[in-house]
Every structure is written in structure tokens, then in C-alpha cells.
Design an enzyme around this catalytic site. Sequence first.
Site, PDB file in Angstrom:
ATOM      1  N   ARG A 236       0.844  -1.194   0.000  1.00  0.00           N
ATOM      2  CA  ARG A 236       0.000   0.000   0.000  1.00  0.00           C
ATOM      3  C   ARG A 236       0.884   1.250   0.000  1.00  0.00           C
ATOM      4  O   ARG A 236       1.921   1.297   0.671  1.00  0.00           O
ATOM      5  CB  ARG A 236      -0.885   0.044   1.241  1.00  0.00           C
ATOM      6  CG  ARG A 236      -2.116  -0.860   1.177  1.00  0.00           C
ATOM      7  CD  ARG A 236      -3.128  -0.365   0.136  1.00  0.00           C
ATOM      8  NE  ARG A 236      -4.329  -1.174   0.086  1.00  0.00           N
ATOM      9  CZ  ARG A 236      -4.504  -2.241  -0.702  1.00  0.00           C
ATOM     10  NH1 ARG A 236      -3.544  -2.626  -1.514  1.00  0.00           N
ATOM     11  NH2 ARG A 236      -5.644  -2.894  -0.689  1.00  0.00           N
ATOM     12  N   GLU A 265      -4.049   7.186  -4.805  1.00  0.00           N
ATOM     13  CA  GLU A 265      -4.290   6.568  -6.125  1.00  0.00           C
ATOM     14  C   GLU A 265      -5.590   7.108  -6.702  1.00  0.00           C
ATOM     15  O   GLU A 265      -6.529   7.331  -5.954  1.00  0.00           O
ATOM     16  CB  GLU A 265      -4.414   5.045  -5.965  1.00  0.00           C
ATOM     17  CG  GLU A 265      -3.088   4.398  -5.686  1.00  0.00           C
ATOM     18  CD  GLU A 265      -3.198   2.891  -5.512  1.00  0.00           C
ATOM     19  OE1 GLU A 265      -4.203   2.305  -5.951  1.00  0.00           O
ATOM     20  OE2 GLU A 265      -2.276   2.312  -4.932  1.00  0.00           O
ATOM     21  N   HIS A 283      -1.375  -0.235  -9.945  1.00  0.00           N
ATOM     22  CA  HIS A 283      -2.032  -1.126  -8.981  1.00  0.00           C
ATOM     23  C   HIS A 283      -2.587  -2.386  -9.672  1.00  0.00           C
ATOM     24  O   HIS A 283      -3.805  -2.585  -9.729  1.00  0.00           O
ATOM     25  CB  HIS A 283      -3.135  -0.393  -8.212  1.00  0.00           C
ATOM     26  CG  HIS A 283      -3.444  -1.057  -6.894  1.00  0.00           C
ATOM     27  ND1 HIS A 283      -3.850  -0.365  -5.787  1.00  0.00           N
ATOM     28  CD2 HIS A 283      -3.413  -2.363  -6.514  1.00  0.00           C
ATOM     29  CE1 HIS A 283      -4.051  -1.211  -4.784  1.00  0.00           C
ATOM     30  NE2 HIS A 283      -3.790  -2.435  -5.209  1.00  0.00           N
ATOM     31  N   SER A 286      -3.472  -7.768  -8.081  1.00  0.00           N
ATOM     32  CA  SER A 286      -4.372  -8.933  -8.178  1.00  0.00           C
ATOM     33  C   SER A 286      -5.025  -9.062  -9.552  1.00  0.00           C
ATOM     34  O   SER A 286      -5.970  -9.833  -9.718  1.00  0.00           O
ATOM     35  CB  SER A 286      -5.447  -8.834  -7.094  1.00  0.00           C
ATOM     36  OG  SER A 286      -6.226  -7.667  -7.296  1.00  0.00           O
TER      37      SER A 286
HETATM   38  C1  GLV Z   1      -5.212  -5.274  -3.616  1.00  0.00           C
HETATM   39  O1  GLV Z   1      -4.434  -4.403  -3.582  1.00  0.00           O
HETATM   40  C2  GLV Z   1      -5.852  -5.824  -2.469  1.00  0.00           C
HETATM   41  O2  GLV Z   1      -5.642  -5.358  -1.335  1.00  0.00           O
HETATM   42  O3  GLV Z   1      -6.632  -6.749  -2.651  1.00  0.00           O
END
Ligand code: GLV
Length: 317
Positions: A236, A265, A283, A286
Site C-alpha cells: 500500500r 491513487e 495497482h 491482483s
Molecule cells: C489489492 O491491492 C488488495 O488489497 O486486494
Amino acid sequence: MKKVLITRRLIRESEDKASKLFDAKFNTNDELYSQKKIIEMSEGFDGILSSLTEKLDAETINQLPDSVKIISNFAVGFGNIDLEAAKNRGIAVTNTPEVLSDATAEIGILLILGACRRASEGIESAKEGGWKWSADYLIGKQLTGTRLGILGMGRIGQKIAKIAKSLGMVIHYHNRSKLSEDKEQGATYHDSIKSLFSVSDVLSICCPATKETENLINKETVEYFPKGAVITNVARGDIVDDEALIDALNRRKIYAAGLDVYKNEPNLNAGYLKIPSAFVLPHLGSATKDTRIAMGNLAIDNLDEFFRTGNCINKVN
Ligand code: GLV
């Protein structure tokens, strides 16, 4: 059927699943709802399936209607939600751990490779064409034999360690507590960040954003690193004081940075864009189809479990 407000579009498979289980309200245009709009829209809803793009701070949570009993966050991180405020209102908050560890670790490795091997500069030169090859052209930092410090040896950190080890990196880590030998896989534990940073030729930040980790990379702590270290962050943005890192990059105290996450962000500090050795991604941790489906399904399962039992294994507050 319980009423659930889903604040952002999910992959179709997850939306189909949500329709079967709940009276779900979807955001078909995938617009970014303001806090005010979320408060208004959730009137009469039992739960909210939120994303990291919504800041559900204390002020917002305190204005949510009494009908809302759960916020199921579509992320493993939950720094976008004020957990205390939710708890005080009797609202459960859940997250989506584990299912995104592999995908996020892959991006963690990409950040290390991209920063160490000067990928940003390389991509730019390749696109421009006409580069002049020479024996010392775009020389980077080799991973083999290099010490990798992992800050936060949870599931993502352990996976990064495993891959990095296979690339010949020597693993060190700091965690709240020392792991079992089985989980350490030969990595060396450091009981303080100062000790970890002082042996980190490359750092991978994998710890959660909390009050304790906010601005952990700062003016003072960048000095703990060996000269020419590389700092990467897959966790983060709040963990890094951008001005301190940008200054250290400009002074070449820090050789390069690999970043996937930022404060504020999607507006990353413009200072990074002026630094050729900053390898920056938007970012993507995922962002694979399988993982996003698994996250959506888990966020839905969390709601379902909570509605059925009054509790949830992935409750974080
Ligand atoms: C992605 O950054 C998450 O925290 O799932």
C-alpha cells in the site's frame, strides 16, 4: 433475499453468483460513486460489497443507514475502511485473503525485476528505436546473489521469497514475529526494520497498511539502506513517504524503485515520473482473471456466510 449494493463492476461470473444469492444492485456503468452517493444508495440495503476505490472513512460510515450490517471489501487490504468506526456501528468488515497471494506475488517479482533491470528506461528506448548498444548500455542490478529484504512475511511475502530464492536471491525478512523454520525456508529473521533495511540490497514491501506502518519508509529510514539499494512496494502507498523516497532516488542513495501502489491513487506523486529509474505500475497486484473471479466469489461468500451465521471467517474488525 438480502439486499446488497455492489459498488463496482465485478467479473461476470461473480455478478452471476451474486444475482443467485442476493437481491443485488450492480453498478452497470462502473462509475466511481461518491461517499454521499454510497450513503444514499445503501438505504434499505443489508450489505455493501465495496472496492478499494471507495474511501469509507468514519464520517461516511457514521452516516450509513442502520440497515447496513456488513461491508465486504473486494481486496485483501482494508485501509480504505475505518474499521473502528464500522465496529462502533456494529458493521462487520470482511476482506479477501489468500486468493490473490499468487497474482500479487507475481507483480511483486515484476517490480523487483523491473526496477533492478531498468525496465522503464529499456521500454522507452525500445519504443524510440535507434538505441546505441554498448557494453555498458542500460546496465542494471543482477538479482542472483543479491540480498532481498521482505518487510511483512505473510502469504504474499512468503511467495515472493520462494520465487526470489529460485532466482538466486538471498532472503532476509522482518515480521511482527519470527516464522517457523518450515515457513522461513532458510530466510534470515531480523527483529527490527533497521536491521532488515541495513542488509537489503532490494526491499519488497508486503506488509499491511496500518497506523504503525504508515510512512515507514521515510527520511530517516531510507538512510538505513546500503547505498544504491532498490525499494519496491506491492502493498500500500501509505507505507511510503513519497517525498523522502523521491529525494533518496534523486540523490542516488536509492538506485531504483518499483511501485504498484501509491498514496492518493490514481494520482501518484508526479516526482516519480521524472525519475527514469522508477518502474511504476497502476495497482495491478491482483489483476488476473482467475484471481479477480476468486476475489469476487470470496467477497460474495463472505456476505453469504455473514447473513446465514451472523459471523464470517474473514471478518477483520
Ligand atoms: C489489492 O491491492 C488488495 O488489497 O486486494
